[in-house]
Design a protein around this motif. Structure first.
Motif, PDB file in Angstrom:
ATOM      1  N   VAL A 109       0.858  -1.177   0.000  1.00  0.00           N
ATOM      2  CA  VAL A 109       0.000   0.000   0.000  1.00  0.00           C
ATOM      3  C   VAL A 109       0.895   1.229   0.000  1.00  0.00           C
ATOM      4  O   VAL A 109       1.855   1.310   0.755  1.00  0.00           O
ATOM      5  CB  VAL A 109      -0.902   0.005   1.260  1.00  0.00           C
ATOM      6  CG1 VAL A 109      -1.719   1.280   1.348  1.00  0.00           C
ATOM      7  CG2 VAL A 109      -1.791  -1.213   1.281  1.00  0.00           C
ATOM      8  N   LYS A 110       0.624   2.191  -0.866  1.00  0.00           N
ATOM      9  CA  LYS A 110       1.410   3.429  -0.899  1.00  0.00           C
ATOM     10  C   LYS A 110       0.854   4.407   0.127  1.00  0.00           C
ATOM     11  O   LYS A 110      -0.340   4.643   0.192  1.00  0.00           O
ATOM     12  CB  LYS A 110       1.346   4.081  -2.290  1.00  0.00           C
ATOM     13  CG  LYS A 110       2.126   3.333  -3.339  1.00  0.00           C
ATOM     14  CD  LYS A 110       3.592   3.562  -3.151  1.00  0.00           C
ATOM     15  CE  LYS A 110       4.357   2.953  -4.301  1.00  0.00           C
ATOM     16  NZ  LYS A 110       5.771   3.084  -4.147  1.00  0.00           N
ATOM     17  N   HIS A 111       1.737   4.944   0.929  1.00  0.00           N
ATOM     18  CA  HIS A 111       1.356   5.919   1.934  1.00  0.00           C
ATOM     19  C   HIS A 111       2.003   7.249   1.595  1.00  0.00           C
ATOM     20  O   HIS A 111       3.067   7.298   0.991  1.00  0.00           O
ATOM     21  CB  HIS A 111       1.795   5.471   3.337  1.00  0.00           C
ATOM     22  CG  HIS A 111       1.083   4.248   3.812  1.00  0.00           C
ATOM     23  ND1 HIS A 111      -0.178   4.285   4.355  1.00  0.00           N
ATOM     24  CD2 HIS A 111       1.436   2.948   3.790  1.00  0.00           C
ATOM     25  CE1 HIS A 111      -0.560   3.064   4.661  1.00  0.00           C
ATOM     26  NE2 HIS A 111       0.399   2.236   4.330  1.00  0.00           N
ATOM     27  N   ARG A 112       1.371   8.306   2.021  1.00  0.00           N
ATOM     28  CA  ARG A 112       1.848   9.658   1.766  1.00  0.00           C
ATOM     29  C   ARG A 112       2.828  10.067   2.857  1.00  0.00           C
ATOM     30  O   ARG A 112       2.627   9.800   4.032  1.00  0.00           O
ATOM     31  CB  ARG A 112       0.649  10.600   1.752  1.00  0.00           C
ATOM     32  CG  ARG A 112       0.993  11.995   1.357  1.00  0.00           C
ATOM     33  CD  ARG A 112      -0.297  12.790   1.125  1.00  0.00           C
ATOM     34  NE  ARG A 112       0.018  14.178   1.344  1.00  0.00           N
ATOM     35  CZ  ARG A 112      -0.375  14.883   2.394  1.00  0.00           C
ATOM     36  NH1 ARG A 112      -1.142  14.352   3.303  1.00  0.00           N
ATOM     37  NH2 ARG A 112      -0.028  16.135   2.507  1.00  0.00           N
ATOM     38  N   THR A 113       3.897  10.719   2.430  1.00  0.00           N
ATOM     39  CA  THR A 113       4.860  11.285   3.368  1.00  0.00           C
ATOM     40  C   THR A 113       4.532  12.757   3.520  1.00  0.00           C
ATOM     41  O   THR A 113       4.376  13.463   2.529  1.00  0.00           O
ATOM     42  CB  THR A 113       6.298  11.137   2.827  1.00  0.00           C
ATOM     43  OG1 THR A 113       6.561   9.757   2.605  1.00  0.00           O
ATOM     44  CG2 THR A 113       7.318  11.705   3.793  1.00  0.00           C
ATOM     45  N   VAL A 126      19.335   6.542   0.816  1.00  0.00           N
ATOM     46  CA  VAL A 126      19.670   7.540  -0.204  1.00  0.00           C
ATOM     47  C   VAL A 126      18.671   7.456  -1.361  1.00  0.00           C
ATOM     48  O   VAL A 126      18.566   6.411  -2.006  1.00  0.00           O
ATOM     49  CB  VAL A 126      21.101   7.324  -0.740  1.00  0.00           C
ATOM     50  CG1 VAL A 126      21.453   8.385  -1.768  1.00  0.00           C
ATOM     51  CG2 VAL A 126      22.106   7.309   0.395  1.00  0.00           C
ATOM     52  N   PRO A 127      17.941   8.539  -1.636  1.00  0.00           N
ATOM     53  CA  PRO A 127      17.000   8.511  -2.762  1.00  0.00           C
ATOM     54  C   PRO A 127      17.734   8.229  -4.079  1.00  0.00           C
ATOM     55  O   PRO A 127      18.707   8.903  -4.413  1.00  0.00           O
ATOM     56  CB  PRO A 127      16.400   9.921  -2.773  1.00  0.00           C
ATOM     57  CG  PRO A 127      16.619  10.443  -1.390  1.00  0.00           C
ATOM     58  CD  PRO A 127      17.910   9.822  -0.939  1.00  0.00           C
ATOM     59  N   ASP A 184       9.704   5.344   0.348  1.00  0.00           N
ATOM     60  CA  ASP A 184       9.231   4.412  -0.685  1.00  0.00           C
ATOM     61  C   ASP A 184      10.219   3.253  -0.820  1.00  0.00           C
ATOM     62  O   ASP A 184       9.834   2.091  -0.927  1.00  0.00           O
ATOM     63  CB  ASP A 184       9.103   5.106  -2.042  1.00  0.00           C
ATOM     64  CG  ASP A 184       7.924   6.063  -2.132  1.00  0.00           C
ATOM     65  OD1 ASP A 184       7.014   6.013  -1.269  1.00  0.00           O
ATOM     66  OD2 ASP A 184       7.912   6.878  -3.090  1.00  0.00           O
ATOM     67  N   GLN A 185      11.509   3.585  -0.814  1.00  0.00           N
ATOM     68  CA  GLN A 185      12.550   2.560  -0.927  1.00  0.00           C
ATOM     69  C   GLN A 185      12.556   1.645   0.298  1.00  0.00           C
ATOM     70  O   GLN A 185      12.798   0.449   0.180  1.00  0.00           O
ATOM     71  CB  GLN A 185      13.923   3.214  -1.128  1.00  0.00           C
ATOM     72  CG  GLN A 185      14.033   3.913  -2.463  1.00  0.00           C
ATOM     73  CD  GLN A 185      15.241   4.811  -2.621  1.00  0.00           C
ATOM     74  OE1 GLN A 185      15.378   5.467  -3.626  1.00  0.00           O
ATOM     75  NE2 GLN A 185      16.135   4.881  -1.648  1.00  0.00           N
ATOM     76  N   LEU A 186      12.255   2.206   1.471  1.00  0.00           N
ATOM     77  CA  LEU A 186      12.164   1.397   2.680  1.00  0.00           C
ATOM     78  C   LEU A 186      10.994   0.414   2.563  1.00  0.00           C
ATOM     79  O   LEU A 186      11.132  -0.773   2.884  1.00  0.00           O
ATOM     80  CB  LEU A 186      12.000   2.282   3.918  1.00  0.00           C
ATOM     81  CG  LEU A 186      11.776   1.566   5.247  1.00  0.00           C
ATOM     82  CD1 LEU A 186      12.874   0.557   5.547  1.00  0.00           C
ATOM     83  CD2 LEU A 186      11.644   2.593   6.369  1.00  0.00           C
ATOM     84  N   ASP A 187       9.857   0.879   2.065  1.00  0.00           N
ATOM     85  CA  ASP A 187       8.720  -0.020   1.848  1.00  0.00           C
ATOM     86  C   ASP A 187       9.119  -1.171   0.924  1.00  0.00           C
ATOM     87  O   ASP A 187       8.802  -2.330   1.176  1.00  0.00           O
ATOM     88  CB  ASP A 187       7.532   0.736   1.240  1.00  0.00           C
ATOM     89  CG  ASP A 187       6.587   1.319   2.277  1.00  0.00           C
ATOM     90  OD1 ASP A 187       6.517   0.791   3.404  1.00  0.00           O
ATOM     91  OD2 ASP A 187       5.902   2.303   1.948  1.00  0.00           O
TER      92      ASP A 187
END
Length: 171
Positions: free
Chosen positions: A12-16, A54-55, A156-159
């Protein structure tokens, strides 16, 4: 597959959210698709941290990552940068497994910001609140919010990392 880490359709995508809450403080909030135990480990184990922090869009390379996540322990991140590598480092001032971390940011000299992260598990997901508190309004103004603004991509990368780890990861 464990609940909350992912599904057949993907996580599930969550907003930061990034909010300047005072003259000296910036707060980043995000719900991460994984239990607090795994999210905490992703913040405190170098082999995991370097895989998500790191993004990717920034094109930066993390040359080394050292983390000693205990009160009085230190961290050191070294990034490739032209003409010479750049290091970010500090000391852990609070470590409460699976619930709270705080560290100093010392690369700018004494009196740098202090970062605090809380981890609150809710139904197999973890609400992460990262607070960066600067010593003065001028210090926050000078630092800007560029780094914390990039946290959305990092989270997002952590997810994505947590989906690969699943429940079998950790110590």
């Amino acid at each position: 597959m464990s609940a909350g880490v992912g599904s057949e359709l993907g996580p599930v995508k969550h907003r930061t959210t990034v909010e300047r809450t005072s003259d000296r403080e910036v707060v980043v909030t995000r719900t991460i698709n994984g239990p607090a135990r795994l999210v905490f480990e992703a913040f405190t184990r170098a082999e995991l941290f370097q895989r998500w922090w790191v993004p990717k869009s920034m094109g930066m390379t993390l040359l080394s990552c050292e983390i000693d996540a205990r009160v009085g322990g230190q961290y050191r991140l070294v990034f490739a940068h032209d003409p010479e590598p750049v290091a970010f480092f500090g000391t852990y001032v609070e470590v409460q497994p699976h619930s709270r971390l705080a560290w100093t940011n010392e690369e700018g000299g004494e009196g740098g910001p202090v970062t605090t992260v809380t981890f609150e598990e809710q139904g197999g997901r973890t609400r992460v609140v990262l607070t960066e508190r600067h010593p003065s309004k001028e210090a926050l103004d000078a630092a800007g919010t560029g780094a914390v603004d990039a946290m959305g991509e990092s989270f997002d990368q952590l997810d994505e990392l947590l989906v690969t780890l699943g429940e079998g990861a950790g110590r």
